[in-house]
Each structure stands twice: as C-alpha cells, then as structure tokens.
Design a protein around this motif. Structure first.
Motif, short mmCIF file in Angstrom:
data_model
loop_
_atom_site.label_atom_id
_atom_site.label_comp_id
_atom_site.label_asym_id
_atom_site.label_seq_id
_atom_site.Cartn_x
_atom_site.Cartn_y
_atom_site.Cartn_z
N SER A 51 -25.88 11.13 6.44
CA SER A 51 -25.31 11.88 5.31
C SER A 51 -25.87 11.38 3.99
O SER A 51 -26.22 12.19 3.11
CB SER A 51 -23.78 11.74 5.29
N GLU A 52 -25.96 10.06 3.83
CA GLU A 52 -26.51 9.52 2.58
C GLU A 52 -27.98 9.89 2.41
O GLU A 52 -28.42 10.22 1.32
CB GLU A 52 -26.34 8.00 2.52
N ARG A 54 -29.47 12.54 3.54
CA ARG A 54 -29.49 13.96 3.17
C ARG A 54 -29.10 14.15 1.70
O ARG A 54 -29.70 14.93 0.99
CB ARG A 54 -28.54 14.74 4.08
N ARG A 55 -28.14 13.38 1.25
CA ARG A 55 -27.63 13.51 -0.11
C ARG A 55 -28.60 12.91 -1.14
O ARG A 55 -28.75 13.46 -2.22
CB ARG A 55 -26.28 12.80 -0.20
N THR A 56 -29.27 11.82 -0.81
CA THR A 56 -30.06 11.10 -1.82
C THR A 56 -31.57 11.25 -1.69
O THR A 56 -32.27 11.08 -2.69
CB THR A 56 -29.74 9.60 -1.80
N GLN A 59 -32.60 16.86 1.24
CA GLN A 59 -31.49 17.74 1.58
C GLN A 59 -31.59 18.31 3.00
O GLN A 59 -30.60 18.73 3.57
CB GLN A 59 -31.38 18.91 0.58
#
Length: 109
Positions: A51-52, A54-56, A59
């Motif tokens: 998740s991190e 993908r977020r940072t 995407q």
C-alpha cells in the motif's frame, strides 16, 4: 534464459530497472518489519508495504511481488534485525577454558 535472443546489454538494462524497484520496495518492507507492532503478521507487513509503495512510488503498485518473494531471502535483500531488536541467538559460543589459552565451542541448537 530459455533461449532468449537478448544481448547482455539488454538483460543488464532490464535488471537495473527491476533492481531499482526491488530496492525501493524492499526498503519500505524492511523499515516496516523493524517497527512491526505486536500481533501483526508478516503478511500484514507485506500488505502495508504494498500500500505504501502504491501511495508513494507508483500508483500502479509493485509489479514484481512474485519475484521479490523469491529474492527477499537472498542475503542482499534479507531483513536484518538491528542491535537491540529481536534476533535469533548465535549458533555457537567460544569459551576460554583455562590459562592454556584453549577454547571450546558449544552449540545452542
């Protein structure tokens, strides 16, 4: 591999791109592993790391999870506990037995 017609330069170029992504993801994963909360599993840490990433970073997510699963236990990418963190005990101890300067080894296994 598998009869590929790729040149060494092409393979090296592809590996550099993959390695950059692996290192970025592995950095996130190892940071999260070093501060994992009690009761959280390795699978929880993996999902949080994905998740991190993908977020940072991207995407679209981490595209090489299957390869990373295989590589993560390799010495270069393996999680190493820092001093003061839970880590496995050493596998053997050396003890000086007498003034003769002889050593004995004992296994913790």
């Amino acid at each position: 591999m598998g009869g590929s017609d790729r040149s060494g330069h092409q393979v090296n170029s592809k590996w550099k791109d993959l390695q950059k992504k692996y290192n970025a993801f592995n950095g996130i994963y190892n940071r999260k592993m070093s501060s994992v909360a009690s009761g959280r599993s390795e699978a929880d840490v993996l999902q949080s790391s994905l998740s991190e990433y993908r977020r940072t970073i991207n995407q679209k997510g981490f595209p090489h999870q299957q390869a990373w699963e295989w590589l993560k236990d390799n010495a270069k990418w393996a999680f190493v506990a820092k001093v003061g963190e839970d880590s496995p005990p050493p596998s053997s101890k050396r003890t000086k037995t007498s003034s003769s300067n002889a050593y004995t080894s004992s296994s913790d296994l």
